[in-house]
Design an enzyme around this catalytic site. Sequence first.
Site, PDB file in Angstrom:
ATOM      1  N   ASP A 196      12.499  -5.487   7.695  1.00  0.00           N
ATOM      2  CA  ASP A 196      14.115  -4.990   8.608  1.00  0.00           C
ATOM      3  C   ASP A 196      14.595  -3.819   8.977  1.00  0.00           C
ATOM      4  OD1 ASP A 196      15.990  -5.695   6.531  1.00  0.00           O
ATOM      5  OD2 ASP A 196      14.723  -7.520   6.547  1.00  0.00           O
TER       6      ASP A 196
ATOM      7  N   GLU B 183     -21.248   3.427   3.059  1.00  0.00           N
ATOM      8  CA  GLU B 183     -20.274   3.169   3.123  1.00  0.00           C
ATOM      9  C   GLU B 183     -18.517   4.245   2.339  1.00  0.00           C
ATOM     10  OE1 GLU B 183     -20.024  -1.514   3.994  1.00  0.00           O
ATOM     11  OE2 GLU B 183     -20.656  -0.852   1.522  1.00  0.00           O
TER      12      GLU B 183
END
Length: 750
Positions: A535, A615
């Site tokens: 928030d 990877e």
Amino acid sequence: MGIQFDAAARTFTLSTRSTTYQMGLDHLDHLLHLYYGPAIGQGDLAAMYPPADRGFSPNHNADRERRGISPDALPQEYTGCNTGDFRLSCLVVREENGAAGAEWRYASHSIQKGKYALTGLPAAHDEENEAESLCIRMEDSVTGLALELLYGVFERQDIITRAARLVNGGSQTLRLEKAASMCLDLPFGRWDMIHFHGRHAMERRMERTPLMNAIQTVSSTRGASSHHHNPFVILCDRKANEEHGLCYGVMPVYSGSHRTDVEVDQNGLTRIVSGIHDERFSWQLAPGEAFTAPEVILACTENGLTALSQQYHRFIRHNVCRGEFRFARRPVLINNWEATYFDFDSDAIVRIAEKAAALGVEMLVLDDGWFGKRNDDNSGLGDWFVNENKLPGGLSPLIERVNALGMKFGIWVEPEMVSEDSELYRAHPDWALTLPGRAPVMSRNQMVLDMGRPDVVDYLTERLTDLLANNPIAYVKWDMNRNMTDVYSRVLPAERQGEAAHRYMLGVYKLLETLTTRFPHVLFEGCAGGGGRFDAGMLAYFTQIWCSDDTDAIERLVIQHGTSFGYPVSSMGAHVSACPNHQTGRTTPLWTRAVAAMAGTFGYELDLNKLSDEEAAQVKEQIAFFDKHYQLIQNGLYYRLTDPTEEERYAAWQFVDEEQGETLVNLVLTHPEANARPLHVWLRGLAPDALYRVESLDIHGCHAAPQAGLDLAMEGVGKTYSGSTLMHAGYTLPQLAGDYPSVQMYVKRV
Ligand code: GLA
């Protein structure tokens, strides 16, 4: 521009670049809300609300002969209490004799350069020196209560902030049982409401519904803004979409229990009241005392939802976030949580750091489990002392080893909590929120500290200062892993128990204010079991917040899409994690995981030693790619190209720099099809007449045989198109197939 008071018409007009906000005083000195919307200049709008006698809508005593004037029908700027407006109210105030009433009359006002501040609460700031503030003082003659309505006008940002202060100027103690931050009456129009709901590990899912002729509420009583209902509501024209239509945003700057109600009344007027949740809330106001209701950030645009989001993104980056990390390059981090959980020692952490450093990761974050007797989540919270069984010699030797790899070091804490099995709880059982005579409700087998107690805040200030002052810690992940129950403070008298939850938030803000001021070079990331306290209040201290405990890239597309309505990419903590994903069991290509995490602050959360060489090479490329486009991604304009609630085949979004010089288009295939329809995107935000060259088009993780059309899409690379072509005709991307491949297309103005 800015703030104007017209003494003859008795109107206040607030002007931003493209909006106008107007209030007016009526014949009894009540403050009416007259307008908020696209800029219209300064004319007096009182005539828009002609008197009309409505049955059962009462009149102020002084108006009893003028039945057409009712507080129940007129738009109000901040309601009184028990004075004939039966719609949502802002205030319940009780006198010592039990009477509840307040009727506001104008007393005075002042206009100032700069932005007002709020004591003890986070609020937007004006470091860039462009705001003006208005304070309108209203008074109730019976109680002596005064109301200061505060307005911050950010002209260039097209933002108006509001807050309210209640000051007891009378001689008796008053009891506030509700004290909202603001009321906004939109007299005309038919609106859809958009809000962001969810649960742990699936936060901020966007939901859009037409307003009913009733009250609809977005709220939390959890003592935190919550995973479940984010404190952010949008009202938009029923026809509004990403590019067109009138939209309003209401975003409380508050991290505790909140409530935003929206009511459509008998006349079709829509009222929004927003503020602290009033359930179990009360506040004693002795003579001379003041109560400040948290700030709310209002935005309005007639240019659709993307424009509204971009207003909030810019405002949060510039005027809510503070300190040196607002615009600074944040480090690409590796977090050990999903790599090790509680099972680690110094050597295991260093092994992860070594591999990460070799691949270009810039910071190692040591997550939960490094302190006290914390080998699982049943014990140890509160004991912020290093567990030397895991980290022999303390933190310093570990940090030295990490720093020697050229990496910064970050650490996890959860200061607001205490485990029953901890030294802290054994020493101070009264520091936890518990109800007399009842065994406390447990959640993750932990309790909540009473942050409203100054001694608790002092203790944590000292412990955390010790941690940060004595170790070269560059970053703190501040967690909060349960919601508040048993809200009862051992230090408050009976009549003040209704204050405990808000005092908790004030204590948290105070602690954060002290620490972020004392340690300006530490980057603080917020977290609450992922995004349970995402928030604007928290963003005043944390420049970034861990978006969700759900690290599944495909689920993240939905979570980040919802989050993007109110909050900027630079605030969304997002990591690449292992596959099969620990929350969903899904396997996605490593590159697609990076594409999703790059729509946030970008980091890794897995044991990189377990990757194959191929990877590992990809990780290196991902970091280089992110680095190259860092400014564009973090500080550019964000465009949603798809809505996951409508388009289930793929998710796409785009970054465009403010000068419209470059753009990065991202698309993830979420649902492969047989006989697939083309993946066609219309770019957004480009200069229509400028020429743009497709610089690169990277296909990631398309392991299945690509379908026909791939070559054709690749032929566009190196070609030039006008901005209008890319926006109106669009671009057909490669025809992807298989499980969750993705594309990134980088386009630059020539
Ligand atoms: C919360 C956080 C996670 C992790 C754990 C540790 O759930 O969101 O990222 O830090 O706590 O206990």
